[in-house]
Design an enzyme around this catalytic site. Structure first.
Site, PDB file in Angstrom:
ATOM      1  N   GLU A  43       0.860  -1.191   0.000  1.00  0.00           N
ATOM      2  CA  GLU A  43       0.000   0.000   0.000  1.00  0.00           C
ATOM      3  C   GLU A  43       0.889   1.230   0.000  1.00  0.00           C
ATOM      4  O   GLU A  43       1.802   1.353   0.817  1.00  0.00           O
ATOM      5  CB  GLU A  43      -0.933   0.001   1.211  1.00  0.00           C
ATOM      6  CG  GLU A  43      -1.742   1.269   1.391  1.00  0.00           C
ATOM      7  CD  GLU A  43      -2.570   1.616   0.166  1.00  0.00           C
ATOM      8  OE1 GLU A  43      -2.439   2.771  -0.307  1.00  0.00           O
ATOM      9  OE2 GLU A  43      -3.328   0.752  -0.325  1.00  0.00           O
ATOM     10  N   GLN A  44       0.623   2.147  -0.916  1.00  0.00           N
ATOM     11  CA  GLN A  44       1.499   3.310  -1.052  1.00  0.00           C
ATOM     12  C   GLN A  44       1.184   4.426  -0.064  1.00  0.00           C
ATOM     13  O   GLN A  44       2.024   5.288   0.192  1.00  0.00           O
ATOM     14  CB  GLN A  44       1.424   3.872  -2.475  1.00  0.00           C
ATOM     15  CG  GLN A  44       0.078   4.473  -2.846  1.00  0.00           C
ATOM     16  CD  GLN A  44       0.072   5.030  -4.265  1.00  0.00           C
ATOM     17  OE1 GLN A  44       1.032   4.850  -5.013  1.00  0.00           O
ATOM     18  NE2 GLN A  44      -0.998   5.706  -4.616  1.00  0.00           N
ATOM     19  N   SER A  45      -0.029   4.432   0.515  1.00  0.00           N
ATOM     20  CA  SER A  45      -0.427   5.531   1.401  1.00  0.00           C
ATOM     21  C   SER A  45      -0.847   4.997   2.757  1.00  0.00           C
ATOM     22  O   SER A  45      -1.781   4.188   2.847  1.00  0.00           O
ATOM     23  CB  SER A  45      -1.591   6.315   0.787  1.00  0.00           C
ATOM     24  OG  SER A  45      -1.256   6.825  -0.484  1.00  0.00           O
ATOM     25  N   GLY A  50      -6.579  -0.303   4.875  1.00  0.00           N
ATOM     26  CA  GLY A  50      -7.965  -0.717   5.030  1.00  0.00           C
ATOM     27  C   GLY A  50      -8.811  -0.410   3.827  1.00  0.00           C
ATOM     28  O   GLY A  50      -9.913  -0.929   3.686  1.00  0.00           O
ATOM     29  N   GLY A  51      -8.325   0.465   2.936  1.00  0.00           N
ATOM     30  CA  GLY A  51      -9.040   0.752   1.703  1.00  0.00           C
ATOM     31  C   GLY A  51      -9.755   2.083   1.684  1.00  0.00           C
ATOM     32  O   GLY A  51      -9.906   2.776   2.695  1.00  0.00           O
ATOM     33  N   THR A  52     -10.210   2.450   0.492  1.00  0.00           N
ATOM     34  CA  THR A  52     -10.910   3.719   0.284  1.00  0.00           C
ATOM     35  C   THR A  52     -12.184   3.800   1.116  1.00  0.00           C
ATOM     36  O   THR A  52     -12.503   4.842   1.691  1.00  0.00           O
ATOM     37  CB  THR A  52     -11.249   3.882  -1.209  1.00  0.00           C
ATOM     38  OG1 THR A  52     -10.035   3.968  -1.956  1.00  0.00           O
ATOM     39  CG2 THR A  52     -12.077   5.129  -1.448  1.00  0.00           C
ATOM     40  N   CYS A  53     -12.915   2.691   1.198  1.00  0.00           N
ATOM     41  CA  CYS A  53     -14.227   2.688   1.847  1.00  0.00           C
ATOM     42  C   CYS A  53     -14.180   3.219   3.268  1.00  0.00           C
ATOM     43  O   CYS A  53     -14.959   4.097   3.639  1.00  0.00           O
ATOM     44  CB  CYS A  53     -14.814   1.281   1.821  1.00  0.00           C
ATOM     45  SG  CYS A  53     -16.376   1.121   2.723  1.00  0.00           S
ATOM     46  N   HIS A 449     -43.597  -4.557  13.482  1.00  0.00           N
ATOM     47  CA  HIS A 449     -44.324  -3.284  13.479  1.00  0.00           C
ATOM     48  C   HIS A 449     -43.905  -2.460  14.699  1.00  0.00           C
ATOM     49  O   HIS A 449     -43.766  -2.999  15.793  1.00  0.00           O
ATOM     50  CB  HIS A 449     -45.835  -3.553  13.529  1.00  0.00           C
ATOM     51  CG  HIS A 449     -46.659  -2.310  13.604  1.00  0.00           C
ATOM     52  ND1 HIS A 449     -46.925  -1.534  12.498  1.00  0.00           N
ATOM     53  CD2 HIS A 449     -47.266  -1.699  14.657  1.00  0.00           C
ATOM     54  CE1 HIS A 449     -47.677  -0.496  12.858  1.00  0.00           C
ATOM     55  NE2 HIS A 449     -47.899  -0.577  14.169  1.00  0.00           N
TER      56      HIS A 449
END
Length: 464
Positions: A43-45, A50-53, A449
């Site tokens: 991962e570069q950043s 964990g990802g963009t999300c 309900h």
């Protein structure tokens, strides 16, 4: 997230190499490691672990949407927005740390911080600082995702008062006026969010009408709600320039040859996303991409290079984190299972646009169903008129619409739900569609309900 190799250059071989910490890749990395595979994830950043999300998309934006909806008129706008951003940052930081630890605790996973570039088919060079690491693998998974597109508009450069969907989440001070360039999925979500935070919002949309892919009655319901929340939507507006000055940002747009300029405290550029593939060196790996930079894959997510797969947004499929998760299932089945799962297995995939209230849809619209020659029955009601489902009224927002498109064969072709909790109810409709449960069965089911789901009883009741 750095791996100290103790030398300037190093080479290592792994069974599976994952490039990019997206949903599909990180999930498959964990699965493979637990099956005894040696896995490397690059991962570069550090702020994308964990990802963009979880970092800049689904989770943080929905925190802001939720908090915007809860703002009272008596709340100080600046303090309230700052508090919401702090809550956003606290949760995303915790999720990022959890995602890191989930893989870091697995002995057979090598986590590498740096930028990966292909050198050959299944070999990448990772650079980070003064160190270079070469990784070779039996299988490579490209999971680098997308980033906000930079539109070809004069002056449309992120900085100062001009933002994309990521930078606007930390805008300071909170803009009292906001111009959104683009009336699509992202643009309208942010428009709704910032209107509830207290901004005066103008949306400049190139389309003939808002939400052009929705049926007219659904789109108009949504547009009325947005207008009711103080949002101005300008249709057929082609933006020609964006600029920033000492006092305000300026957006000039064209409608039928007439130029108009609107000023605002902030501008959001929301005109799509672009794949993160430009610096991967795909050609050196023999990985083919399309004219827009998305990696071309088959139904099993295999690329044109042997042993290289592409998961998530980068492969040009629907840009949802749950699709990336399903991509993981397909590739996992290729690597460890029977190899039968494919994208062709997907049907009735829902989505939600998190307006207030949210607009959720699955399957065909009424217009699409008729164009395909289906004999259709349509049940549609404004949420405020559905007496048997008082949940929305209880929560103080009875706005919206429930629309179900049905075949003469009693099978649901599609649904559009815009009401409180529609993001949950749409999953029930999707499940029914995938498993052939009839509209009559949905109509006659027993639901708790008061719940938003009960709207299906009444709306489906008008079909037969």
């Amino acid at each position: 997230m750095s791996d100290n190799h103790g030398e300037t250059e190093h080479t290592e071989h792994v069974d599976i190499l994952v490039v990019g910490w997206g949903k599909g890749g990180k999930t498959l990395a964990g699965t493979a490691a637990r099956q005894g595979q040696r896995v490397a994830l690059v991962e570069q950043s550090d702020d994308r672990v964990g990802g963009t999300c979880i970092n800049v998309a689904c989770v943080p934006t929905k925190i802001l949407v939720h908090d915007a909806e809860k703002r009272r008129s008596s709340d100080d706008i600046d303090d309230y927005f700052a508090s919401a951003v702090t809550r956003r940052d606290t949760l995303t930081s915790a999720m990022r740390a959890k995602n890191f630890s989930m893989l870091d605790q697995l002995d057979s996973v090598l986590l590498v911080s740096g930028r990966a570039t292909f050198t050959t088919e299944r070999e990448v060079r990772v650079t980070g600082g003064s160190e270079t690491l070469t990784l070779t693998a039996d299988t490579v998974l490209v999971n680098t995702g997308t980033s906000p597109a930079v539109p070809p508009i004069d002056g449309a450069v992120v900085g100062g008062r001009i933002h994309n969907s990521e930078t606007l989440q930390h805008v300071s001070p909170m803009p009292r006026s906001l111009v959104v360039v683009g009336g699509g999925y992202v643009g309208l979500e942010f428009a709704s969010m910032f209107a509830h935070f207290g901004s005066q919002v103008t949306v400049l949309d190139r389309g003939e009408r808002p939400l052009k892919n929705e049926d007219g009655d659904v789109a108009e319901t949504a547009a009325e709600i947005l207008r009711d929340d103080g949002i101005e939507i300008v249709s057929r507006a082609s933006v020609v320039s964006v600029s920033d000055s000492e006092d305000a940002a300026h957006v000039t747009y064209d409608i039928a040859g007439e130029l108009t300029t609107v000023d605002a405290d902030a501008v959001l550029l929301a005109l799509g996303r672009t794949p993160e593939t430009a610096e991967l060196g795909l050609d050196r790996a023999g990985v083919r991409s399309d004219d827009n930079g998305f990696i071309v894959v088959d139904e099993h997510l295999r690329t044109s290079a042997d042993g290289v797969f592409a998961l998530g947004d980068v492969n040009g499929g629907p840009q949802f984190t749950y699709i990336s998760l399903d991509d993981n299932r397909i590739v996992s089945d290729q690597l460890f299972g029977e190899g039968t799962r494919s994208t062709a297995d997907r049907n009735a995939v829902p989505y939600t646009m998190f307006l207030t209230p949210p607009l959720a849809r699955v399957g065909l619209t009424e217009a699409q169903a008729r164009e395909r020659g289906y004999d259709v029955l349509v049940g549609a009601k404004q949420m405020a008129d559905i007496a048997a489902a008082p949940r929305a009224k209880i929560e103080g927002d009875p706005r919206g619409i429930v629309k179900v498109v049905d075949r003469e064969t009693d099978l649901v072709l599609g649904a559009a739900l815009m009401h409180v909790h529609s993001q949950e109810v749409i999953n029930l409709v999707s499940l029914a569609m995938r498993h052939g449960i009839s509209a009559s069965a949905l109509r006659d089911s027993i639901y708790t309900h008061p719940s938003a789901t009960e709207a299906l009883n009444e709306v489906l009741g008008v079909l037969r």
